[in-house]
Design a protein around this motif. Structure first.
Motif, PDB file in Angstrom:
ATOM      1  N   THR A   1      -2.292 -42.688 -97.420  1.00  0.00           N
ATOM      2  CA  THR A   1      -3.709 -43.058 -97.441  1.00  0.00           C
ATOM      3  C   THR A   1      -4.285 -42.985 -96.036  1.00  0.00           C
ATOM      4  O   THR A   1      -3.671 -43.454 -95.077  1.00  0.00           O
ATOM      5  CB  THR A   1      -3.883 -44.476 -98.005  1.00  0.00           C
ATOM      6  OG1 THR A   1      -3.364 -44.506 -99.344  1.00  0.00           O
ATOM      7  CG2 THR A   1      -5.349 -44.886 -98.022  1.00  0.00           C
ATOM      8  N   ALA A   2      -5.461 -42.387 -95.928  1.00  0.00           N
ATOM      9  CA  ALA A   2      -6.116 -42.240 -94.627  1.00  0.00           C
ATOM     10  C   ALA A   2      -6.791 -43.541 -94.201  1.00  0.00           C
ATOM     11  O   ALA A   2      -6.984 -44.456 -95.009  1.00  0.00           O
ATOM     12  CB  ALA A   2      -7.146 -41.113 -94.692  1.00  0.00           C
ATOM     13  N   ASP A   3      -7.153 -43.605 -92.938  1.00  0.00           N
ATOM     14  CA  ASP A   3      -7.887 -44.758 -92.427  1.00  0.00           C
ATOM     15  C   ASP A   3      -9.196 -44.914 -93.202  1.00  0.00           C
ATOM     16  O   ASP A   3      -9.904 -43.933 -93.467  1.00  0.00           O
ATOM     17  CB  ASP A   3      -8.180 -44.564 -90.937  1.00  0.00           C
ATOM     18  CG  ASP A   3      -8.921 -45.746 -90.345  1.00  0.00           C
ATOM     19  OD1 ASP A   3      -8.257 -46.712 -89.933  1.00  0.00           O
ATOM     20  OD2 ASP A   3     -10.171 -45.695 -90.304  1.00  0.00           O
ATOM     21  N   GLY A   4      -9.537 -46.144 -93.549  1.00  0.00           N
ATOM     22  CA  GLY A   4     -10.705 -46.391 -94.380  1.00  0.00           C
ATOM     23  C   GLY A   4     -12.025 -46.092 -93.723  1.00  0.00           C
ATOM     24  O   GLY A   4     -13.036 -45.924 -94.411  1.00  0.00           O
ATOM     25  N   THR A   5     -12.048 -46.010 -92.396  1.00  0.00           N
ATOM     26  CA  THR A   5     -13.308 -45.750 -91.691  1.00  0.00           C
ATOM     27  C   THR A   5     -13.364 -44.328 -91.143  1.00  0.00           C
ATOM     28  O   THR A   5     -14.325 -43.605 -91.367  1.00  0.00           O
ATOM     29  CB  THR A   5     -13.487 -46.746 -90.533  1.00  0.00           C
ATOM     30  OG1 THR A   5     -13.514 -48.075 -91.063  1.00  0.00           O
ATOM     31  CG2 THR A   5     -14.784 -46.470 -89.782  1.00  0.00           C
TER      32      THR A   5
END
Length: 753
Positions: free
Chosen positions: A110-114
């Protein structure tokens, strides 16, 4: 939800006619930094079409399959990490590259949420979409779930559209993209970078490949040559000397200054003369001069000398190739849950596996589809477009003309109902491939050579052939003359000699009212059209166009589209032009708003398109089809009349050269914009005036044709570069425009010739 005032008799319902009890969801795909949220869409109490009440809505794809259609989806030169970029990659996930079998990217985390970065652990899906997506990918994703290069019961791999070779770093169609080193280290694996490297990243695309150059590596070719030889690269300059003897081992002089230094594989190279030289790693040869080298070490009599090297560049180390295939494995699972974060992207089939789906699968029992495109012929000589896939239900179920289910499975179903695997040839064509989904997904790779597309696009004529089909007419003879295997380009064509079009509304009634049956044409292409004036009413014979005034005859269901284009110009400019509306009343064009454009006066005589060789007639045709019965009482063929039947037009502009995304005035003067505006407004009064009626305060505005939160923009017009809005529109399907409250059991298609 904002409810419509009663004065507009809020009869809005879903595009596909689902009743109130049914709700479907849509992505919110604007610039966000969290997972796309799901908002319920409330539906009106009136079902547009319920089972058993009559024929289902139709969507006809008019695909201008000229080469700009596969241009870059994102033309902006700056990657903004916080912005969501849609495409085949999940923008909220990280990916690794599988370099075996059908090479592809697969979800690894999962990538960084921002920032949507992966901190060096893999490829950011968001970045990959920005860097590699084609305009047509967005339409394919929204309608079919994407083009599948691998499609088995247990595996799906999506592939980016196959680009032309000369799209490599083409500023007009697929520009070179660059990324700062700091951002690049967040969206690419750490293996792409040498310790201490601070060079920018360079990204190029061609065919089904992406080229990502790091560590100061650059291609030594350009355009088609770079695509043909992707391994021809120069590494960063490792050493430069101005007063030092050349090191030993460089005994092989491969070229003098200005000559080509030919070799295959990787070599260590010196360029210079005497004690002035520089050194770097290169692969597959290069031109021995300062321009290619990027540095002039000075001195006269410079040469290039080489010695063997075992060095490999990052892409080759990772992939085994000098590029990466733009392919994304889709709908993999963790346990029984899809890893993809996009709601509705993956559908579970009875065999237990998930497949990526679009609206064609989701609403296959509520809509029929057809597809038009071009023959593979370049130049201006070939008129119009051709039917590539006849009107059909694409899913497992089919229905008769009364909307009642037919027994058994649909014989023309376009996927396996147990596995979701696409059927390669649902209509058993001699070409070995057929169907709406296959044509949309695979054009550009069905011919003898992949990545080859038609040049020169007669878009208005393509649109008109799509409209003729819905009108119950046969193709214009010039569209289907001299068909060959070469111009079919590996895909069927319907309507040639001995193969007449089947009426898409066969079995219907000439006495029922079809005013509530939603028929839509969705056009995708670019505004630089070519020699497409040959619609009924045309008088020009330049640029391979031909006079069609003799065909105009309402008794034959052939209106004068040049006249109707003049009517559109009257509304835009404020000129007074007489016309007959869809209810049979004689009226005069008027524009009571403060925004008028005198440049669009006499629109029927104004040139548009590439070199001014096209006309605005598509806008006139879209307006007529939206405000008048396309198979009404004036047609002498009584059996084929379908009273009240009309067409709504959607337009997707692929924004060639980025011209229409940067200039709103120019955009709103195009035939694409006007076809969407006049083919999609809410004709509430039945007068055919897109500015009536006034609002509750007595003021006239643009609310009948304008996007609700986008002033000046037609609600049915989309730039392919605005993928978020386009995907949202494809997902939600627009509600049908309200019709006039004037009682009219059967509306006549009265029109001036």
């Amino acid at each position: 939800m904002k409810f419509l005032p009663k004065s507009r008799f809020a009869r809005w319902s879903a595009y596909l006619g689902v009743p109130l009890a049914v709700a479907f969801t849509a992505y919110s795909i604007s610039q966000v930094n969290t997972a796309p949220d799901i908002s319920p869409v409330e539906l009106a109490a009136d079902p547009l079409y319920a089972q058993g009440t009559g024929q289902k809505p139709t969507l006809t794809l008019a695909l201008s399959v000229e080469f700009p259609t596969v241009g870059a989806a994102y033309r902006d030169g700056t990657y903004v990490p916080e912005t969501i970029y849609q495409g085949y990659f999940d923008p909220l996930k990280c990916y690794q590259y599988n370099n075996t079998g059908t090479k592809h990217f697969y979800i690894s985390g999962t990538a960084d949420g921002t920032t949507h970065g992966c901190a060096g652990s893999g490829f950011s899906g968001n970045f990959m979409n920005w860097a590699s997506s084609s305009s047509i990918d967005i339409l394919r994703l929204g309608l079919t779930g994407g083009d599948r290069i691998e499609d088995t019961a247990s595996s799906t791999i999506l592939q980016r559209a196959v680009l032309r070779k000369d799209f490599y770093e083409s500023g007009a169609y697929f520009p070179k993209k660059e990324l700062t080193n700091a951002v690049a280290r967040q969206v690419l694996p750490s293996s792409f970078f040498n310790p201490g490297d601070n060079n920018k990243i360079r990204v190029s695309n061609c065919l089904n490949r992406i080229h990502i150059y790091s560590n100061g590596i650059n291609p030594s070719r350009s355009g088609t040559q770079a695509c043909d030889d992707p391994g021809a690269v120069l590494g960063p300059i490792l050493q430069t000397e101005t007063n030092s003897t050349m090191p030993a081992g460089f005994d092989d002089q491969c070229a003098n200054d200005g000559e080509f230094c030919a070799f295959t594989g990787t070599r260590e190279v010196l360029f210079g003369a005497g004690k002035k030289w520089s050194r770097r790693i290169a692969k597959n040869g290069f031109t021995c001069n300062a321009a290619t080298w990027g540095l002039n070490p000075g001195g006269s009599g410079k040469t290039c000398k080489i010695k063997s090297s075992t060095e490999k560049f990052p892409m080759e180390k990772l992939s085994g190739d000098d590029f990466l295939y733009v392919r994304a494995k889709a709908c993999t699972t963790s346990g029984d849950t899809p890893e993809d974060s996009r709601p509705g992207m993956c559908q579970k089939y009875p065999n237990g596996n998930f497949k990526p789906v679009g609206n064609m699968q989701k609403y296959s029992d509520r809509i029929r589809l057809a597809a038009f495109g071009y023959l593979m012929e370049n130049g201006d000589g070939r008129y119009g477009g051709v039917l590539r896939a006849p009107m059909t239900y694409v899913g497992p179920k089919s229905y008769d003309a009364n909307g009642s289910p037919e027994a058994g499975l649909n014989p023309y179903r376009e996927w396996n109902p147990d596995t979701g695997v696409f059927s390669p040839n649902p209509r058993v064509a001699t070409e070995g491939i057929s169907g709406v989904i296959n044509y949309l997904n695979t054009f550009g790779r069905t011919g003898a050579q992949e990545g080859v597309y038609k040049g020169n696009d007669p878009v208005s004529e393509l649109y008109y052939e799509s409209l003729r089909y819905l009108q119950g007419l046969q193709p214009t003879p010039q569209a289907v003359s001299n068909l060959t295997s070469d111009n079919r380009n590996g895909f069927p064509v319907y309507g040639g000699t001995g193969d007449p079009w089947a009426d898409p509304f066969e079995g219907g009634s000439n006495t029922k009212n079809y005013a509530c049956l939603r028929n839509s044409i969705m056009l995708i292409g670019d505004v630089n059209t070519h020699a497409d004036r040959s619609l009924p009413g045309n008088t020009s014979t330049a640029n391979s166009d031909f006079d069609r005034t003799g065909e105009v005859n309402l008794a034959n269901n052939v209106p004068n589209f040049k006249t109707w284009t003049r009517v559109v110009g009257g509304f835009e400019s404020g000129d007074a032009i007489s016309y007959v509306d869809g209810l049979g009343a004689t009226r005069t064009t008027s524009n009571p708003t403060s925004v008028k454009d005198s440049e669009l006066s006499n629109l029927d005589t104004r040139p548009i398109g590439s070199g001014g060789k096209s006309a605005y007639f598509m806008a006139g045709a879209a307006y007529w089809a939206h405000t008048h019965d396309i198979r009404g009482a004036d047609w002498s063929n009584e059996a084929r009349r379908r009273p009240g039947m009309r067409v709504t037009t959607y337009v997707i502009d692929v924004d060639e050269n980025s011209a229409n995304s940067t200039n709103a005035t120019a955009r709103r003067r195009t035939h694409f914009f006007l076809a969407a505006k006049y083919g999609g407004f809410n004709d509430i009064t039945g007068t055919g005036n897109p500015y009536l009626p006034a609002n509750e305060s007595g003021q006239y505005d643009n609310r009948h044709w304008e996007k609700e939160n986008d002033p000046g923009e037609a609600k049915n017009y989309f730039l392919a570069s605005d993928a978020g809005k386009l995907l949202k529109r494809l997902t939600t399907f627009s509600p049908p425009p309200p019709r006039s409250t004037t009682p009219s059991p059967l509306r006549r298609p009265l029109a001036t010739a």
